[in-house]
Design an enzyme around this catalytic site. Structure first.
Site, mmCIF file in Angstrom:
data_model
loop_
_atom_site.group_PDB
_atom_site.id
_atom_site.type_symbol
_atom_site.label_atom_id
_atom_site.label_comp_id
_atom_site.label_asym_id
_atom_site.label_seq_id
_atom_site.Cartn_x
_atom_site.Cartn_y
_atom_site.Cartn_z
ATOM 1 N N LEU A 65 -1.477 0.063 10.578
ATOM 2 C CA LEU A 65 -1.825 1.405 11.043
ATOM 3 C C LEU A 65 -2.911 1.774 12.113
ATOM 4 C CD1 LEU A 65 -2.173 2.863 7.265
ATOM 5 C CD2 LEU A 65 -0.043 2.518 8.869
ATOM 6 N N GLU A 66 -3.892 0.859 12.124
ATOM 7 C CA GLU A 66 -5.023 0.928 12.957
ATOM 8 C C GLU A 66 -4.710 0.303 14.358
ATOM 9 O OE1 GLU A 66 -7.730 2.426 12.580
ATOM 10 O OE2 GLU A 66 -7.488 2.821 10.387
#
Length: 380
Positions: free
Chosen positions: A123-124
């Site tokens: 996600l990051e």
């Protein structure tokens, strides 16, 4: 004895011989059947043993440790649909995870944290370790400078620890444990990781004043944070049953990809590439935190190399009889300008300034570490 009696005796003997032969034949057949079954059993055992030595997929290992509570929201299904429709993007991003995912998952398991947290880098950063610098989110875990300072991650001209695979992982998991201890809920801890604990605490206080629930879906949070946990849960569902969503997960074994080596002496990255027989891209994939062509020596300074190259590197390092670096580190003994220091050591001031990322006119403070060129490559 008459001929009739002799014939009867002969026939009897013949019958006995026939019956004896038939009996032996069946014994042999039964023996062959036993031997055949025994061989088959041995083959099955060999096949079982062979299957046992095959490396387990990282996805199988991960499934057994999933622990996040589900969320009753259509946002999860929407994210699954989004991932499934993204073509090869999902697979390409997960393929980038190969060098790191085993290490990250093992660190998560050591802390008894939900295995879903090992997917946070997806996600990051989409597992792109080279992403981010300066005031932007950086590294696997997308850490901002303010978070890095809170977690004591150094950012020097030589190294940005936010992009260090090992140190950033330790720091990010420390932060997640800190947030979970603060809120007692993994969903809200993840929201705080994404939006910031100060913002999440204000949202919780607002709900308390209005006598509203304070669970994840009830908070007034930005859209990006609202879908943060659903994205993670959607990814979990895909990993649990990829065929259901027409996704082909990349083959990643549940085994170490890299190992750590302590850097006791300053060494040029070019020398590392030569000794380990790896490409520049392979080196950067595992050591993206270094900003210069030099790895300075320092306390707990570590270098990551593929496990398949460790033995070669160590052997070549022992036999290497050339200087490890064109640079040496010194400690400034008293406050002075770089020009004064360069003249004292007989080195080029501009080259030294560029390596140390110093501005013109900067005064060096006592105790600072500075890299200077070696006057001669024979001086090591």
């Amino acid at each position: 004895m008459n001929r009739f009696m002799s014939l009867r005796i002969a026939c009897a003997n013949t019958n006995k011989a026939f019956l004896s032969a038939v009996f032996c034949f069946f014994i042999i057949l039964s023996g062959c059947a036993y031997i055949g079954q025994s061989a088959a059993d041995d083959l099955d055992a060999q096949q079982l043993t062979a299957s046992q030595v095959q490396p387990v997929s990282i996805w199988v290992a991960m499934q057994g440790s999933f622990a996040l509570a589900p969320l009753d929201t259509p946002l999860v299904a929407r994210q699954i649909k989004h991932y499934s429709a993204s073509g090869t993007h999902l697979q390409q991003s997960l393929t980038l995870a190969r060098p790191y995912l085993f290490y990250v998952l093992e660190e998560v398991k050591k802390r008894n944290m939900p295995a879903e947290l090992a997917l946070l880098p997806f996600l990051e950063s989409s597992f792109n370790v080279r992403r981010g610098k300066g005031l932007n989110p950086a590294g696997l875990w997308g850490l901002m400078p303010v978070a890095a300072r809170h977690l004591n991650l150094a950012n020097t001209p030589f190294k940005d620890d936010r992009r260090d695979i090992v140190r950033s992982t330790e720091a990010a998991l420390d932060l997640m444990q800190e947030l979970y201890a603060k809120y007692g809920d993994w969903h809200i801890a993840l929201a705080a990781y994404n939006w910031g604990p100060g913002n999440v605490s204000k949202a919780i206080d607002n709900n308390k004043r209005r006598k509203l629930p304070i669970h994840y879906l009830s908070l007034n949070i930005p859209a990006e944070t609202l879908v943060f946990v659903p994205k993670l849960l959607a990814l979990r569902q895909i990993i649990e049953n990829p065929s259901q969503f027409n996704v082909a997960l990349p083959e990643i074994p549940n085994a170490p990809y890299f190992a750590q080596i302590e850097v006791k002496h300053a060494i040029d990255i070019g020398v590392v590439l030569k000794l380990a027989d790896i490409s520049s891209d392979e080196f950067i994939d595992l050591n993206p935190s270094f900003n210069k062509t030099l790895i300075p020596a320092g306390q707990n300074q570590m270098l990551l190399l593929p496990v398949t190259k460790i033995e070669r590197f160590e052997k070549q390092y022992r036999q290497y009889d050339q200087p490890l670096s064109q640079w040496r580190s010194i400690i400034v003994d008293q406050s002075q300008t770089l020009d004064v220091l360069a003249k004292k050591w007989g080195v080029d001031a501009n080259r030294t300034r560029q390596m140390n990322h110093l501005r013109m006119g900067t005064s060096l403070q006592a105790g600072a570490m500075i890299m200077i060129p070696k006057p001669s490559l024979k001086d090591d």
